[in-house]
Design a protein around this motif. Structure first.
Motif, short mmCIF file in Angstrom:
data_model
loop_
_atom_site.label_atom_id
_atom_site.label_comp_id
_atom_site.label_asym_id
_atom_site.label_seq_id
_atom_site.Cartn_x
_atom_site.Cartn_y
_atom_site.Cartn_z
N HIS A 324 0.87 -1.17 0.00
CA HIS A 324 0.00 0.00 0.00
C HIS A 324 0.92 1.23 0.00
CE1 HIS A 324 -3.49 -2.49 0.71
NE2 HIS A 324 -2.89 -3.04 1.77
N GLY A 325 1.11 1.83 -1.18
CA GLY A 325 2.05 2.93 -1.31
C GLY A 325 1.73 4.08 -0.38
N GLN A 326 2.77 4.71 0.17
CA GLN A 326 2.61 5.78 1.15
C GLN A 326 3.50 6.96 0.79
OE1 GLN A 326 0.38 5.53 3.84
NE2 GLN A 326 -0.22 3.64 2.80
N VAL A 327 3.02 8.14 1.07
CA VAL A 327 3.81 9.37 0.96
C VAL A 327 3.69 10.13 2.28
CG1 VAL A 327 4.08 11.58 -0.21
CG2 VAL A 327 3.45 9.55 -1.54
N VAL A 328 4.82 10.49 2.86
CA VAL A 328 4.84 11.22 4.13
C VAL A 328 5.57 12.53 3.91
CG1 VAL A 328 5.58 11.22 6.53
CG2 VAL A 328 4.80 9.09 5.46
N LEU A 329 4.96 13.62 4.32
CA LEU A 329 5.57 14.95 4.23
C LEU A 329 5.87 15.44 5.63
CD1 LEU A 329 6.38 17.57 2.72
CD2 LEU A 329 3.99 18.30 2.97
N LEU A 330 7.15 15.70 5.90
CA LEU A 330 7.58 16.28 7.17
C LEU A 330 7.88 17.76 6.92
CD1 LEU A 330 10.04 13.60 8.60
CD2 LEU A 330 7.72 14.09 9.35
N SER A 331 7.20 18.62 7.64
CA SER A 331 7.44 20.05 7.47
C SER A 331 7.49 20.71 8.83
CB SER A 331 6.34 20.70 6.61
OG SER A 331 5.08 20.59 7.25
N GLY A 332 8.20 21.81 8.91
CA GLY A 332 8.31 22.53 10.17
C GLY A 332 9.48 23.48 10.14
N GLU A 333 9.62 24.26 11.19
CA GLU A 333 10.72 25.22 11.29
C GLU A 333 12.06 24.49 11.37
OE1 GLU A 333 10.40 28.40 10.99
OE2 GLU A 333 8.21 28.45 11.00
N ALA A 334 13.10 25.22 11.00
CA ALA A 334 14.44 24.64 11.04
C ALA A 334 14.83 24.30 12.46
CB ALA A 334 15.44 25.64 10.45
N GLY A 335 15.46 23.14 12.62
CA GLY A 335 16.01 22.76 13.91
C GLY A 335 15.08 22.03 14.85
N ILE A 336 13.88 21.63 14.39
CA ILE A 336 12.96 20.96 15.31
C ILE A 336 13.07 19.44 15.23
CG2 ILE A 336 11.34 22.88 15.18
CD1 ILE A 336 9.54 21.13 13.46
N GLY A 337 13.93 18.92 14.33
CA GLY A 337 14.18 17.49 14.33
C GLY A 337 13.61 16.72 13.17
N LYS A 338 13.37 17.36 12.03
CA LYS A 338 12.83 16.64 10.87
C LYS A 338 13.81 15.58 10.38
CE LYS A 338 12.29 20.36 8.44
NZ LYS A 338 12.81 21.32 9.45
N SER A 339 15.06 15.98 10.20
CA SER A 339 16.07 15.02 9.73
C SER A 339 16.29 13.90 10.73
CB SER A 339 17.40 15.74 9.45
OG SER A 339 17.24 16.72 8.45
N ARG A 340 16.17 14.23 12.01
CA ARG A 340 16.35 13.21 13.05
C ARG A 340 15.26 12.16 12.98
NH1 ARG A 340 17.84 9.85 16.05
NH2 ARG A 340 18.79 10.07 18.10
N LEU A 341 14.02 12.59 12.68
CA LEU A 341 12.92 11.62 12.52
C LEU A 341 13.18 10.70 11.34
CD1 LEU A 341 9.74 13.78 13.19
CD2 LEU A 341 10.45 11.75 14.46
N VAL A 342 13.65 11.26 10.25
CA VAL A 342 13.96 10.43 9.09
C VAL A 342 15.06 9.43 9.42
CG1 VAL A 342 14.85 10.46 6.72
CG2 VAL A 342 13.22 12.21 7.46
N GLN A 343 16.04 9.86 10.22
CA GLN A 343 17.12 8.96 10.60
C GLN A 343 16.61 7.81 11.44
OE1 GLN A 343 20.33 9.19 9.49
NE2 GLN A 343 20.52 7.17 10.42
N VAL A 344 15.62 8.06 12.29
CA VAL A 344 15.03 6.98 13.07
C VAL A 344 14.43 5.93 12.14
CG1 VAL A 344 13.16 6.41 14.66
CG2 VAL A 344 14.60 8.39 15.11
N LEU A 345 13.75 6.37 11.10
CA LEU A 345 13.17 5.41 10.15
C LEU A 345 14.26 4.65 9.41
CD1 LEU A 345 10.71 4.23 8.74
CD2 LEU A 345 10.79 6.15 7.12
N LYS A 346 15.34 5.34 9.03
CA LYS A 346 16.46 4.66 8.36
C LYS A 346 17.04 3.57 9.25
CE LYS A 346 18.12 8.69 5.75
NZ LYS A 346 19.29 9.59 5.59
N ASP A 347 17.24 3.89 10.53
CA ASP A 347 17.81 2.91 11.45
C ASP A 347 16.86 1.72 11.64
OD1 ASP A 347 19.94 4.63 11.76
OD2 ASP A 347 19.20 5.52 13.62
N HIS A 348 15.56 2.00 11.64
CA HIS A 348 14.58 0.94 11.86
C HIS A 348 14.57 -0.08 10.71
CE1 HIS A 348 10.87 -0.98 13.25
NE2 HIS A 348 10.42 -0.88 12.01
#
Length: 425
Positions: A324-348
């Motif tokens: 079931h194809g999925q698209v997730v958009l992470l948006s927000g101000e700089a420095g609130i942890g968007k890249s860190r969330l993506v890294q959690v998914l990479k590690d998982h």
């Protein structure tokens, strides 16, 4: 509140805080886009010590508590004059930036090696054309990364990063410019060897430090020059670099550490400098594209307070595995942890079978069409700096053949963009 009353308040806020974002101005003064554009035009056009911060906001470049905007133009109509007589407005007071300003600047000095010997081998007109070609090739790379050429010293170039427009990654831009110039010289030397039987050899030195920058000279011979030891040290570092290499000081290295593979050259004594300075030779880009990539090599701190976001990402991953194809958009101000969330998914998903394509944009590539995709394909194809065009095309054909794509149709589509933009990263 009249327009000019709002203008005075904005100037006062800029003097007090130093910078204001356009979003904050819209909220504070309830501006729509048209009135915001009018405000920007008035502030930037009227020669105030105010600069646009790359489309994000306004920056006060004058002294704190500087000259205020004059009162709004008043009618000079005499009480006894006819009502239809046109009014006259006093000319606006001219606002000038300070003659000089203190800045943290990254300075790059680039110079040809044994240019005197080369000038003796060629006719003066041929040598002049050769130097002009060298300067043009270097200038193209420098402008790509928004560097400022302060001086063209014959066969030498003095370049500033962080003036007149400052960027958060000026040291990165300087190093990429140095590597880009060395790569561009390789392509130029191939042509020069065939046409004139000569080759150019250069050295690049980079240093970062405090300067005072402003106009020097008089009359028609004024230049914007940075004074202080920083430009001198950059020139001294260039003089110690090996041929066709980029060498930087420890001050610059600290800002780019992890983004580039470097060789420690140890502390070197420089003429006119009291203490030895640690220097590093830049070998290549490391492949790190963000601060998170660099920090990951040293270990990341635990992610706190993002349990719901992490759960959502992992749920979407499970749905994707279930076809079931999925698209997730992470948006927000700089420095609130968007890249860190993506890294959690990479590690998982690190131990699961999947294919990940990661594209990133860059401010200095905004004029390069399709840069994120071109950069992705170059990384997939594993292009090397020393690869010839034929070698690059060969790698492209090898990868395309694995996908059973017709080479006669697919290679002409991909090759021009990939070969043309290689080295623009």
């Amino acid at each position: 509140m009249t327009f000019y009353e709002m203008l005075e308040q904005v100037i006062t806020l800029l003097q007090r805080h130093g910078r204001l974002s356009y979003r904050a101005l819209k909220v504070q003064f309830e501006l729509d886009d048209d009135r915001l554009d009018l405000l920007k035009d008035e502030l930037l056009y009227a020669q105030y010590p105010i600069a646009d911060d790359n489309g994000r906001g306004l920056v006060w470049t004058g002294e704190p508590g500087g000259v205020q905007e004059p009162a709004p133009p008043q009618s000079t109509q005499h009480p006894g004059a006819q009502q239809d007589q046109p009014t006259q407005a006093e000319p606006p007071t001219e606002h000038r930036s300070p003659d000089a300003e203190r800045r943290q600047l990254t300075v790059m000095f680039c110079d040809l090696v044994e240019s005197t010997q080369l000038s003796g081998q060629l006719d003066p007109e041929d040598y002049r054309e050769l130097v002009r070609t060298y300067q043009r090739v270097c200038t193209e790379v420098i402008q790509r990364y928004d560097g400022y050429i302060a001086q063209l010293l014959g066969d030498g170039l003095l370049v500033y990063f962080g003036y007149p427009q400052a960027h958060e990654d000026d040291a990165h831009r300087a190093v990429r410019t140095g590597l880009g110039i060395v790569a561009a010289m390789g392509d130029l030397n191939t042509r020069l060897k065939q046409a004139k039987g000569v080759q150019l050899v250069l050295r690049v030195g980079i240093h970062m430090g405090l300067v005072v920058v402003g106009a020097m000279g008089s009359g028609d011979r004024q230049e914007q020059l940075a004074l202080g030891e920083t430009p001198n040290i950059a020139a001294r570092i260039q003089g110690l670099a090996a041929s066709n290499t980029v060498v930087m000081s420890e001050a610059a290295y600290r800002l780019v550490q992890g983004y580039f593979d470097c060789q420690d050259l140890g502390a070197q004594a420089l003429r006119g400098v009291a203490e030895p300075i640690a220097m590093y030779r830049v070998l290549s880009e490391s492949g790190a594209t963000s601060r998170l990539d660099v920090a990951q090599t040293r270990g990341l701190t635990p992610l706190v307070g993002r349990e719901s976001e992490v759960t959502l990402l992992l749920e979407r991953w499970e749905q994707a595995k279930a076809r079931h194809g999925q698209v997730v958009l992470l948006s927000g101000e700089a420095g609130i942890g968007k890249s860190r969330l993506v890294q959690v998914l990479k590690d998982h998903v690190a131990n699961e079978p999947y294919t990940r394509w990661e594209c990133r944009s860059a401010e200095y590539s905004q004029n390069t069409a399709l840069f994120p995709l071109v950069d992705l394909f170059q990384r997939i194809l594993q292009f090397e700096t020393g690869d010839t065009p034929d070698e690059k095309v060969g790698k492209l054909e090898h990868v395309l053949s694995q996908y059973r794509l017709p080479l006669q149709e697919s290679v002409p589509l991909f090759a021009p963009a990939l070969v043309q933009f290689d080295g623009n990263r």
